[in-house]
Design an enzyme around this catalytic site. Structure first.
Site, mmCIF file in Angstrom:
data_model
loop_
_atom_site.group_PDB
_atom_site.id
_atom_site.type_symbol
_atom_site.label_atom_id
_atom_site.label_comp_id
_atom_site.label_asym_id
_atom_site.label_seq_id
_atom_site.Cartn_x
_atom_site.Cartn_y
_atom_site.Cartn_z
ATOM 1 N N GLU A 42 46.763 -45.250 -60.898
ATOM 2 C CA GLU A 42 46.312 -46.085 -59.794
ATOM 3 C C GLU A 42 46.167 -45.256 -58.535
ATOM 4 O OE1 GLU A 42 48.857 -50.003 -61.191
ATOM 5 O OE2 GLU A 42 49.237 -49.071 -59.264
ATOM 6 N N CYS B 237 46.820 -43.842 -50.893
ATOM 7 C CA CYS B 237 48.105 -43.744 -51.581
ATOM 8 C C CYS B 237 47.792 -43.249 -52.997
ATOM 9 C CB CYS B 237 48.789 -45.106 -51.606
ATOM 10 S SG CYS B 237 50.341 -45.115 -52.517
ATOM 11 N N CYS C 192 55.742 -42.521 -64.917
ATOM 12 C CA CYS C 192 56.760 -41.886 -64.069
ATOM 13 C C CYS C 192 58.034 -41.677 -64.877
ATOM 14 C CB CYS C 192 57.055 -42.747 -62.848
ATOM 15 S SG CYS C 192 58.237 -41.953 -61.721
ATOM 16 N N CYS D 148 62.709 -46.211 -61.908
ATOM 17 C CA CYS D 148 63.408 -47.085 -60.958
ATOM 18 C C CYS D 148 63.410 -48.519 -61.477
ATOM 19 C CB CYS D 148 62.733 -47.021 -59.595
ATOM 20 S SG CYS D 148 62.828 -45.392 -58.839
ATOM 21 N N CYS E 75 60.476 -51.007 -60.383
ATOM 22 C CA CYS E 75 59.106 -50.486 -60.314
ATOM 23 C C CYS E 75 58.383 -50.590 -61.647
ATOM 24 C CB CYS E 75 59.156 -49.020 -59.877
ATOM 25 S SG CYS E 75 57.566 -48.197 -59.930
ATOM 26 N N GLY F 182 54.522 -41.799 -60.114
ATOM 27 C CA GLY F 182 55.040 -40.458 -60.353
ATOM 28 C C GLY F 182 55.994 -39.963 -59.280
ATOM 29 N N GLU F 183 56.747 -38.945 -59.642
ATOM 30 C CA GLU F 183 57.642 -38.245 -58.700
ATOM 31 C C GLU F 183 56.929 -36.938 -58.331
ATOM 32 O OE1 GLU F 183 60.559 -38.219 -56.824
ATOM 33 O OE2 GLU F 183 59.721 -36.234 -56.442
ATOM 34 N N SER G 37 56.406 -38.325 -50.805
ATOM 35 C CA SER G 37 57.543 -39.233 -50.922
ATOM 36 C C SER G 37 58.269 -38.956 -52.240
ATOM 37 C CB SER G 37 57.037 -40.680 -50.896
ATOM 38 O OG SER G 37 58.108 -41.564 -51.082
ATOM 39 N N SER H 229 62.815 -41.634 -50.657
ATOM 40 C CA SER H 229 63.021 -43.023 -51.089
ATOM 41 C C SER H 229 64.513 -43.218 -51.288
ATOM 42 C CB SER H 229 62.272 -43.276 -52.404
ATOM 43 O OG SER H 229 60.892 -43.099 -52.204
ATOM 44 N N LEU H 230 65.170 -43.742 -50.267
ATOM 45 C CA LEU H 230 66.629 -43.859 -50.313
ATOM 46 C C LEU H 230 67.045 -45.153 -51.019
ATOM 47 C CD1 LEU H 230 68.815 -41.939 -49.362
ATOM 48 C CD2 LEU H 230 69.016 -43.303 -47.280
ATOM 49 N N HIS H 231 66.636 -46.273 -50.490
ATOM 50 C CA HIS H 231 66.775 -47.600 -51.112
ATOM 51 C C HIS H 231 68.212 -48.093 -51.256
ATOM 52 C CE1 HIS H 231 62.627 -46.966 -51.662
ATOM 53 N NE2 HIS H 231 62.603 -46.530 -52.891
ATOM 54 N N CYS I 153 53.306 -50.423 -56.776
ATOM 55 C CA CYS I 153 53.069 -49.299 -57.665
ATOM 56 C C CYS I 153 53.090 -49.688 -59.151
ATOM 57 C CB CYS I 153 54.165 -48.302 -57.346
ATOM 58 S SG CYS I 153 54.191 -46.862 -58.314
HETATM 59 S S1 SF4 Z 1 59.367 -46.113 -57.485
HETATM 60 FE FE1 SF4 Z 1 58.343 -44.113 -57.593
HETATM 61 S S2 SF4 Z 1 59.901 -42.740 -58.482
HETATM 62 FE FE2 SF4 Z 1 60.576 -44.847 -58.936
HETATM 63 S S3 SF4 Z 1 59.713 -45.305 -60.998
HETATM 64 FE FE3 SF4 Z 1 58.235 -46.042 -59.443
HETATM 65 S S4 SF4 Z 1 56.795 -44.337 -59.211
HETATM 66 FE FE4 SF4 Z 1 58.635 -43.513 -60.187
#
Ligand code: SF4
Length: 355
Positions: free
Chosen positions: A100, A113, A120, A124, A127, A167-168, A199, A222-224, A341
């Site tokens: 995407e 973006c 990924c 998370c 996500c 992705g990371e 990010s 990305s702390l969260h 995402c």
């Molecule tokens: S928030 Fe970002 S790092 Fe976490 S699973 Fe989704 S894409 Fe991957």
């Protein structure tokens, strides 16, 4: 090296010479693609007919295929791009690797973006992108192509790029930094380094490598969550590095680049949005030159998280500001096109599977 967007001026000059074209043709092709946004070689009128035919045959400008294009009521535009199957070389029409990419227009900027990986590996809990794990890395050219595709939608040129899609990015370090070089270059898309944000969930060694990268891009973490035990329930890779270790690397990044760190904090109702979470977050933030973006969660069907109440978001922000922390509430964009995402890709795949 397969597609045009993988090239630098030097490598394309070499490609041209190796294919019987004059070296200066590379500059002409760069000018057509990046300055004039032309991707059809047939329109590159200062190249000979033979050379235009050669480009069609041997140097595809776009590597991907557009699988879906959605427009939200607020103007946010989301593309789903399919990539060739690396095992067959055949274009992906319905199923297969896809990513995407989103264009977010606002008053004075056009923000792209972009995704850095297919799927990924981080997984998370909130996500959609991580639900099916990692399918592969994107190349530098595939990352640049996402921005170029968004730039030619007719809405205006991209002014800002955030690596906040699938992705990371720091797990695909070489491709991401090579793509940033092209996005920033005067021969490329000419986007200012400070307007490019990477990010990451926070990989200390990779953050230190990024501090040595010559362009002063913005680093977002990305702390969260304000403490490790909660963070590890939300971000499985948080087990690899504690928050203090990440903050140490952030301080080094600031010392090396002079760039303030951005902390992204996704507010999940009843999970991390209580006043005591804000107080703990303020304590952490007071140790680093930073600002905090508070983001309201966009619900993902099938995942057990809810959007926070507006009043709780305001109290969270005020708690931070009372402690002199710079905190902004970021508008959620494109909710009506599943802009969080990974959702478009997932809904597209599920639709394919049901037909
Ligand atoms: S928030 Fe970002 S790092 Fe976490 S699973 Fe989704 S894409 Fe991957």
């Amino acid at each position: 090296m397969s597609g045009f967007f993988e090239h630098t001026p030097d490598s394309l000059r070499e490609w041209c010479v190796n294919h019987g074209m004059p070296g200066f043709a590379a500059k002409q092709i760069f000018d057509w693609v990046y300055a004039k946004q032309v991707v059809d070689p047939a329109l590159m009128s200062n190249l000979s007919a033979n050379h235009r035919a050669l480009l069609v045959e041997a140097l595809p400008i776009d590597q991907g295929h557009l699988l879906a294009d959605q427009c939200a009521s607020d103007g946010t535009r989301k593309l789903l791009v399919g990539w060739k199957d690396s095992s067959t070389g055949l274009p992906v029409l319905h199923e297969g690797p896809s990513t995407e990419t989103v264009l977010i227009p606002s008053d004075n900027r056009m923000t792209a973006c972009v995704s850095s990986q297919i799927g990924c590996p981080v997984g998370c809990a909130f996500c959609a992108s991580g639900l099916d794990g990692l399918e592969g890395n994107l190349s530098a050219g595939q990352i640049v192509e996402q921005v170029h595709r968004l730039s030619r939608l007719g809405l205006g040129r991209v002014t800002n790029v955030v690596f906040m899609g699938m992705g990371e990015p720091l797990a695909n370090f070489a491709a991401v930094t090579n793509a940033i070089t092209t996005l920033n270059a005067s021969w490329g898309l000419g986007i200012g380094a400070r307007k490019i944000t990477v990010s990451t969930i926070g990989l200390p060694e990779a953050i230190r490598r990024l501090a040595e990268f010559p362009l002063p891009i913005t680093l977002a973490i990305s702390l969260h969550a304000p403490e490790d035990s909660l963070r590890r329930t939300l971000i499985p890779w948080a087990a690899h590095a504690s928050i203090p270790e990440i903050l140490d690397a952030c301080r080094e990044y600031f010392d090396a680049t002079g760039r303030e760190i951005t902390f992204e904090y996704l507010l999940l109702r009843g999970v991390n949005d209580r006043p005591h979470h804000a107080r703990m977050l303020a304590d952490l933030a007071s140790t680093v030159r930073c600002n905090i973006n508070l983001i309201r969660y966009n619900e993902v069907p099938g995942l057990p998280f809810d959007r926070p109440a507006d009043i709780d978001v305001r109290i969270f922000q005020e708690t931070l500001r009372d402690r002199r922390i710079n905190a902004h509430i970021r508008a959620s964009r494109g909710r009506d096109i599943a802009a969080a995402c990974g959702q478009l890709r997932r809904s597209h795949t599920q639709a394919d599977q049901s037909t």
